[in-house]
Scaffold this active site. Structure first.
Site, PDB file in Angstrom:
ATOM      1  N   SER A 149       5.610   6.680   1.037  1.00  4.89           N
ATOM      2  CA  SER A 149       5.154   7.247  -0.228  1.00  4.89           C
ATOM      3  C   SER A 149       5.237   8.756  -0.148  1.00  4.89           C
ATOM      4  O   SER A 149       5.085   9.352   0.930  1.00  4.89           O
ATOM      5  CB  SER A 149       3.706   6.824  -0.501  1.00  4.89           C
ATOM      6  OG  SER A 149       3.145   7.578  -1.558  1.00  4.89           O
ATOM      7  N   TYR A 162      -4.843   6.950   2.060  1.00  7.67           N
ATOM      8  CA  TYR A 162      -3.506   6.421   1.797  1.00  7.67           C
ATOM      9  C   TYR A 162      -2.442   7.375   2.319  1.00  7.67           C
ATOM     10  O   TYR A 162      -1.466   6.962   2.965  1.00  7.67           O
ATOM     11  CB  TYR A 162      -3.333   6.198   0.295  1.00  7.67           C
ATOM     12  CG  TYR A 162      -2.015   5.548  -0.087  1.00  7.67           C
ATOM     13  CD1 TYR A 162      -1.791   4.197   0.168  1.00  7.67           C
ATOM     14  CD2 TYR A 162      -1.007   6.290  -0.700  1.00  7.67           C
ATOM     15  CE1 TYR A 162      -0.581   3.596  -0.179  1.00  7.67           C
ATOM     16  CE2 TYR A 162       0.196   5.697  -1.051  1.00  7.67           C
ATOM     17  CZ  TYR A 162       0.402   4.354  -0.782  1.00  7.67           C
ATOM     18  OH  TYR A 162       1.612   3.773  -1.125  1.00  7.67           O
TER      19      TYR A 162
END
Length: 251
Positions: A149, A162
């Protein structure tokens, strides 16, 4: 990208929805036998129906469904053993499964939430790599695709757990690729960018999903990294408008 994966075997985690679901379909349509891994049995069965329908039309693709929660580390180990017993090798790994956790200041994140993000996104990815690495090395053109990501690099406020998990995943990809340079094994990470998925909707609830690319579009671009013709390894591929940009992290 049109590639021929006839006779090749692929593991896809998080295959019951989103990018993983469509990657599994694309791999099967290219001729691969897809070992589809996910917690949600209903989603896996829907995937199986689609792959069977495609096979009826084209004669290509098969699926083996593996309902598995990736917090079950021994289950991941058994998956590698089962692949070894049935096929003796693995040609493609797509490590796609992941969880968001919460969007919150680091000091407000509960320990159990942080631990789950790290367990699913980092530890299970490592466990999966450990389980299938010997099998990928038995392939004449092993390919590993690990989903990352942009959060790994932007380190935006409130995305701490995250972002940290995806940074760790990219570090593992780079190390694993460097360890495997003497093998016909190519290992790359992919940042798919903002995509119309359930995870994105949780992360950015006010966003218009129709402004984002559908996961089938992103999957169609990622599947090229499974090609036996691929030569690049240890890179991070990022979505940029209608093309991929790849780069190597600093040595």
């Amino acid at each position: 990208m049109n590639i021929d994966l006839t006779g090749r075997t692929a593991v896809v985690t998080g295959a019951s929805r989103g990018i993983g679901y469509f990657l599994a379909r694309h791999l099967a349509a290219a001729g691969a036998h897809v070992i589809a891994v996910a917690r949600t049995v209903g989603g896996l069965e829907e995937l199986d129906d689609e792959i069977k329908a495609e096979r009826a039309r084209t004669g290509k693709g098969e699926a083996t469904l593996v309902p598995l929660d990736l917090t079950d580390m021994e289950g991941i180990d058994r998956l590698g053993g089962a692949i070894h017993e049935r096929w003796g090798k693995l040609d493609i790994l797509v490590a796609n499964a992941g969880v968001l956790g919460v969007i919150a200041p680091l000091g407000h994140v509960e320990a159990k939430v942080f631990d789950k993000v790290m367990t699913v996104n980092v530890t299970s990815t490592w466990r999966l790599i450990r389980s299938v690495d010997p099998l990928l090395r038995q392939s004449d053109a092993g390919r590993a695709i690990v989903l990352s990501s942009g959060a790994a690099h932007s380190a935006r406020a409130f995305w701490g757990p995250y972002a940290a998990s995806k940074a760790a995943v990219e570090a593992m990809v780079r190390s694993w690729a460097d360890e495997s340079r003497n093998y016909p094994l190519r290992i790359n990470a992919v940042d798919p960018g903002a995509t119309r998925t359930a995870m994105r909707a949780l992360a950015v609830p006010g966003e218009d999903p129709n402004s984002l690319p559908h996961p089938s579009e992103i999957a169609a671009r990622i599947v090229g990294l499974a090609s036996p013709e691929l030569t690049r390894t240890g890179e991070i591929y990022q979505a940029r408008h209608d093309r991929w940009v790849s780069y190597r992290m600093p040595e």
